[in-house]
Design a protein around this motif. Structure first.
Motif, mmCIF file in Angstrom:
data_model
loop_
_atom_site.group_PDB
_atom_site.id
_atom_site.type_symbol
_atom_site.label_atom_id
_atom_site.label_comp_id
_atom_site.label_asym_id
_atom_site.label_seq_id
_atom_site.Cartn_x
_atom_site.Cartn_y
_atom_site.Cartn_z
ATOM 1 N N LYS A 32 5.390 9.032 2.721
ATOM 2 C CA LYS A 32 5.092 8.786 3.940
ATOM 3 C C LYS A 32 6.199 7.332 4.425
ATOM 4 O O LYS A 32 6.273 7.130 5.614
ATOM 5 C CB LYS A 32 3.719 8.304 4.227
ATOM 6 C CG LYS A 32 3.181 8.152 5.716
ATOM 7 C CD LYS A 32 3.250 9.340 6.160
ATOM 8 C CE LYS A 32 2.603 9.370 7.831
ATOM 9 N NZ LYS A 32 3.190 10.042 8.781
ATOM 10 N N ASN A 33 6.518 6.759 3.672
ATOM 11 C CA ASN A 33 7.084 5.420 3.773
ATOM 12 C C ASN A 33 8.733 5.278 3.634
ATOM 13 O O ASN A 33 9.479 4.331 3.370
ATOM 14 C CB ASN A 33 6.495 4.240 3.046
ATOM 15 C CG ASN A 33 5.319 4.000 3.596
ATOM 16 O OD1 ASN A 33 5.060 3.946 4.725
ATOM 17 N ND2 ASN A 33 4.294 3.593 2.719
ATOM 18 N N GLU A 34 9.222 6.609 3.072
ATOM 19 C CA GLU A 34 10.782 6.668 2.737
ATOM 20 C C GLU A 34 11.505 7.886 3.684
ATOM 21 O O GLU A 34 10.756 8.772 3.987
ATOM 22 C CB GLU A 34 10.846 7.199 1.564
ATOM 23 C CG GLU A 34 10.595 6.133 0.251
ATOM 24 C CD GLU A 34 10.618 6.478 -0.979
ATOM 25 O OE1 GLU A 34 11.007 7.685 -1.241
ATOM 26 O OE2 GLU A 34 10.537 5.683 -1.822
ATOM 27 N N CYS A 51 13.711 2.678 2.835
ATOM 28 C CA CYS A 51 12.325 2.307 2.372
ATOM 29 C C CYS A 51 11.509 1.296 2.953
ATOM 30 O O CYS A 51 11.884 0.201 2.988
ATOM 31 C CB CYS A 51 12.257 2.330 0.758
ATOM 32 S SG CYS A 51 10.751 2.451 -0.044
ATOM 33 N N ALA A 52 10.389 1.892 3.380
ATOM 34 C CA ALA A 52 9.693 0.621 4.194
ATOM 35 C C ALA A 52 8.193 0.603 3.405
ATOM 36 O O ALA A 52 7.175 0.215 4.036
ATOM 37 C CB ALA A 52 9.345 1.249 5.534
ATOM 38 N N ASN A 53 8.287 1.129 2.150
ATOM 39 C CA ASN A 53 6.861 0.929 1.327
ATOM 40 C C ASN A 53 6.838 -0.550 1.294
ATOM 41 O O ASN A 53 7.760 -1.563 0.873
ATOM 42 C CB ASN A 53 7.180 1.295 -0.080
ATOM 43 C CG ASN A 53 6.107 1.493 -0.857
ATOM 44 O OD1 ASN A 53 5.282 0.701 -0.947
ATOM 45 N ND2 ASN A 53 5.606 2.732 -1.551
ATOM 46 N N CYS A 57 10.483 -2.504 -0.526
ATOM 47 C CA CYS A 57 11.181 -2.095 0.572
ATOM 48 C C CYS A 57 12.412 -2.338 0.299
ATOM 49 O O CYS A 57 13.214 -3.372 -0.047
ATOM 50 C CB CYS A 57 10.656 -2.837 1.884
ATOM 51 S SG CYS A 57 10.315 -4.672 1.568
ATOM 52 N N ASN A 128 9.416 -1.630 8.615
ATOM 53 C CA ASN A 128 9.569 -0.641 9.655
ATOM 54 C C ASN A 128 10.705 0.083 9.769
ATOM 55 O O ASN A 128 11.762 -0.388 9.445
ATOM 56 C CB ASN A 128 8.591 -1.127 10.877
ATOM 57 C CG ASN A 128 8.047 0.025 11.700
ATOM 58 O OD1 ASN A 128 8.202 1.228 11.357
ATOM 59 N ND2 ASN A 128 7.411 -0.230 12.704
ATOM 60 N N LYS A 143 6.009 3.269 11.341
ATOM 61 C CA LYS A 143 4.745 2.825 11.538
ATOM 62 C C LYS A 143 4.374 2.103 12.970
ATOM 63 O O LYS A 143 5.420 1.338 13.227
ATOM 64 C CB LYS A 143 4.424 1.529 10.479
ATOM 65 C CG LYS A 143 4.658 2.204 8.965
ATOM 66 C CD LYS A 143 4.831 0.779 8.093
ATOM 67 C CE LYS A 143 5.182 1.079 6.832
ATOM 68 N NZ LYS A 143 5.223 0.044 5.942
#
Length: 169
Positions: A32-34, A51-53, A57, A128, A143
């Motif tokens: 979901k975050n990559e 990557c927005a983890n 990130c 983001n 996001k």
């Protein structure tokens, strides 16, 4: 290792040497975050991971591939629609901030050449990925935040407010 402004500048310098002029072949979103952009440039294939983890990130080239979900996420489908077949024309950032701007030259539905921008904000919990048009109007974001800035579709993209003195000055 902290992903600060100096690391961001050196990553951009490396990416400018390798993937300027690269064509986007495919777009993947393994988690979901990559987001992973499959690129082709000068006879070589590259995988650019965005990557927005919140824990790790980053923006990097990778050779490691993750399994993709059976059904693609909405943001992945949107990036496929707008970026597949596009060519990277510029990678930059402002000052020593942790926001990377990647400009793509793409064709729209009417087969006109347009510029689209992908902003990657590397800011831990506020990380983001934002897709905009050439006038910085947001098409969509990974996001959706609505706290200090309006990062929502059809709003103008603005950089995060800078409250410190520029190191470069």
């Amino acid at each position: 290792m902290a992903f600060d402004g100096f690391i961001t500048k050196s990553i951009i310098s490396e990416l400018n040497k390798l993937i300027i002029g690269a064509k986007v072949n495919k777009v993947y979103e393994p988690t979901k975050n990559e987001v992973v952009l499959s690129l082709y440039n000068n006879g070589k294939n590259y995988s650019l991971m965005l990557c927005a983890n919140p824990e790790h990130c980053r923006v990097s080239l990778t050779a490691y591939s993750k399994p993709n979900p059976q059904n693609a996420y909405n943001f992945c489908m949107l990036l496929r629609k707008y970026l597949t077949g596009g060519k990277i024309i510029k990678i930059s950032n402002y000052d020593l901030e942790r926001t990377i701007e990647i400009c793509f030259e793409c064709y729209n539905e009417l087969n006109d050449l347009v510029v689209r921008k992908l902003f990657i904000e590397i800011m831990s919990r506020q990380s983001n990925i934002i897709l905009t048009n050439d006038k910085n109007m947001i098409i969509d974001t990974l996001k959706h935040f609505d706290n200090t800035r309006e990062l929502l579709p059809a709003h103008e993209y603005t950089f995060a407010p800078i409250t410190k003195i520029s190191f470069l000055e």
